[in-house]
Motif scaffolding. Sequence first.
Motif, PDB file in Angstrom:
ATOM      1  N   LEU A 115     -79.971   2.754 -19.949  1.00  0.00           N
ATOM      2  CA  LEU A 115     -79.386   2.347 -18.671  1.00  0.00           C
ATOM      3  C   LEU A 115     -77.880   2.211 -18.810  1.00  0.00           C
ATOM      4  CD1 LEU A 115     -81.946  -0.371 -17.545  1.00  0.00           C
ATOM      5  CD2 LEU A 115     -81.827   2.018 -16.834  1.00  0.00           C
ATOM      6  N   LYS A 116     -77.140   2.724 -17.824  1.00  0.00           N
ATOM      7  CA  LYS A 116     -75.681   2.620 -17.796  1.00  0.00           C
ATOM      8  C   LYS A 116     -75.302   1.801 -16.573  1.00  0.00           C
ATOM      9  CE  LYS A 116     -72.931   5.517 -19.220  1.00  0.00           C
ATOM     10  NZ  LYS A 116     -71.963   5.814 -20.253  1.00  0.00           N
ATOM     11  N   ALA A 117     -74.513   0.756 -16.811  1.00  0.00           N
ATOM     12  CA  ALA A 117     -74.101  -0.139 -15.729  1.00  0.00           C
ATOM     13  C   ALA A 117     -72.588  -0.057 -15.530  1.00  0.00           C
ATOM     14  CB  ALA A 117     -74.516  -1.569 -16.058  1.00  0.00           C
ATOM     15  N   PHE A 118     -72.175  -0.130 -14.281  1.00  0.00           N
ATOM     16  CA  PHE A 118     -70.768  -0.006 -13.912  1.00  0.00           C
ATOM     17  C   PHE A 118     -70.376  -1.070 -12.895  1.00  0.00           C
ATOM     18  CE2 PHE A 118     -72.025   4.159 -15.293  1.00  0.00           C
ATOM     19  CZ  PHE A 118     -70.916   4.703 -15.909  1.00  0.00           C
ATOM     20  N   ALA A 119     -69.152  -1.538 -13.013  1.00  0.00           N
ATOM     21  CA  ALA A 119     -68.542  -2.341 -11.964  1.00  0.00           C
ATOM     22  C   ALA A 119     -67.905  -1.368 -10.984  1.00  0.00           C
ATOM     23  CB  ALA A 119     -67.481  -3.269 -12.544  1.00  0.00           C
ATOM     24  N   ILE A 120     -67.997  -1.692  -9.713  1.00  0.00           N
ATOM     25  CA  ILE A 120     -67.323  -0.917  -8.671  1.00  0.00           C
ATOM     26  C   ILE A 120     -66.044  -1.672  -8.323  1.00  0.00           C
ATOM     27  CG2 ILE A 120     -67.455  -0.042  -6.309  1.00  0.00           C
ATOM     28  CD1 ILE A 120     -70.574  -0.200  -6.629  1.00  0.00           C
ATOM     29  N   TYR A 121     -64.929  -0.994  -8.484  1.00  0.00           N
ATOM     30  CA  TYR A 121     -63.639  -1.592  -8.148  1.00  0.00           C
ATOM     31  C   TYR A 121     -63.130  -0.991  -6.842  1.00  0.00           C
ATOM     32  CZ  TYR A 121     -63.035  -3.700 -12.771  1.00  0.00           C
ATOM     33  OH  TYR A 121     -63.165  -4.464 -13.900  1.00  0.00           O
ATOM     34  N   SER A 122     -62.574  -1.853  -6.006  1.00  0.00           N
ATOM     35  CA  SER A 122     -61.875  -1.425  -4.804  1.00  0.00           C
ATOM     36  C   SER A 122     -60.519  -2.098  -4.831  1.00  0.00           C
ATOM     37  CB  SER A 122     -62.650  -1.831  -3.556  1.00  0.00           C
ATOM     38  OG  SER A 122     -61.895  -1.532  -2.402  1.00  0.00           O
ATOM     39  N   GLU A 123     -59.473  -1.288  -4.801  1.00  0.00           N
ATOM     40  CA  GLU A 123     -58.119  -1.827  -4.876  1.00  0.00           C
ATOM     41  C   GLU A 123     -57.965  -2.779  -6.069  1.00  0.00           C
ATOM     42  OE1 GLU A 123     -56.122  -0.247  -3.016  1.00  0.00           O
ATOM     43  OE2 GLU A 123     -57.609   0.581  -1.646  1.00  0.00           O
ATOM     44  N   GLU A 124     -58.547  -2.375  -7.202  1.00  0.00           N
ATOM     45  CA  GLU A 124     -58.449  -3.104  -8.481  1.00  0.00           C
ATOM     46  C   GLU A 124     -59.130  -4.465  -8.495  1.00  0.00           C
ATOM     47  OE1 GLU A 124     -57.612  -1.469 -11.247  1.00  0.00           O
ATOM     48  OE2 GLU A 124     -57.430   0.184  -9.816  1.00  0.00           O
TER      49      GLU A 124
END
Length: 146
Positions: free
Chosen positions: A45-54
């Motif tokens: 499993l690969k997990a990511f944070a979603i960034y918007s405008e840092e």
Amino acid sequence: MHVRLAEIDSENWYECCGLELTKDQAEYMESNAVSIAQTKFEPTLKAFAIYSEEKVAGFLMFNTVKEELGGYWVYRIMVDRSSQGKGIGKEATRLMIGEMAKLPHADKIVVGYHPDNKGAHQLYASLGFVDEGDRFGREMAVVKYI
């Protein structure tokens, strides 16, 4: 709006744990903390944070091995309730599809969600996922061919 994905690491995992869905959405998904813990026991499993405008605005996770229906599965995708309605989820899903398309023999992406989750249905349909009638327990599965 600038949206980017960053793998979960020591700098962003805690922020992801603090993200919240609306009350209606929360019943459809495990917490981000549970999902992040899951990655420690299921290394595919690969997990990511979603960034918007840092700023951390969401979380997503997918499997890097093919599963049911011969596709790579999306396990989680969520946008914090304070950041919803801005197109962040749609752009993050596009970016995720791009990441998943790099996996070996990637030709199909599958995501399961509760049929009553109208937001998920609209998002995935708008990105070309189709319902081929597959059901897994209380979830329906939709497919995108890449």
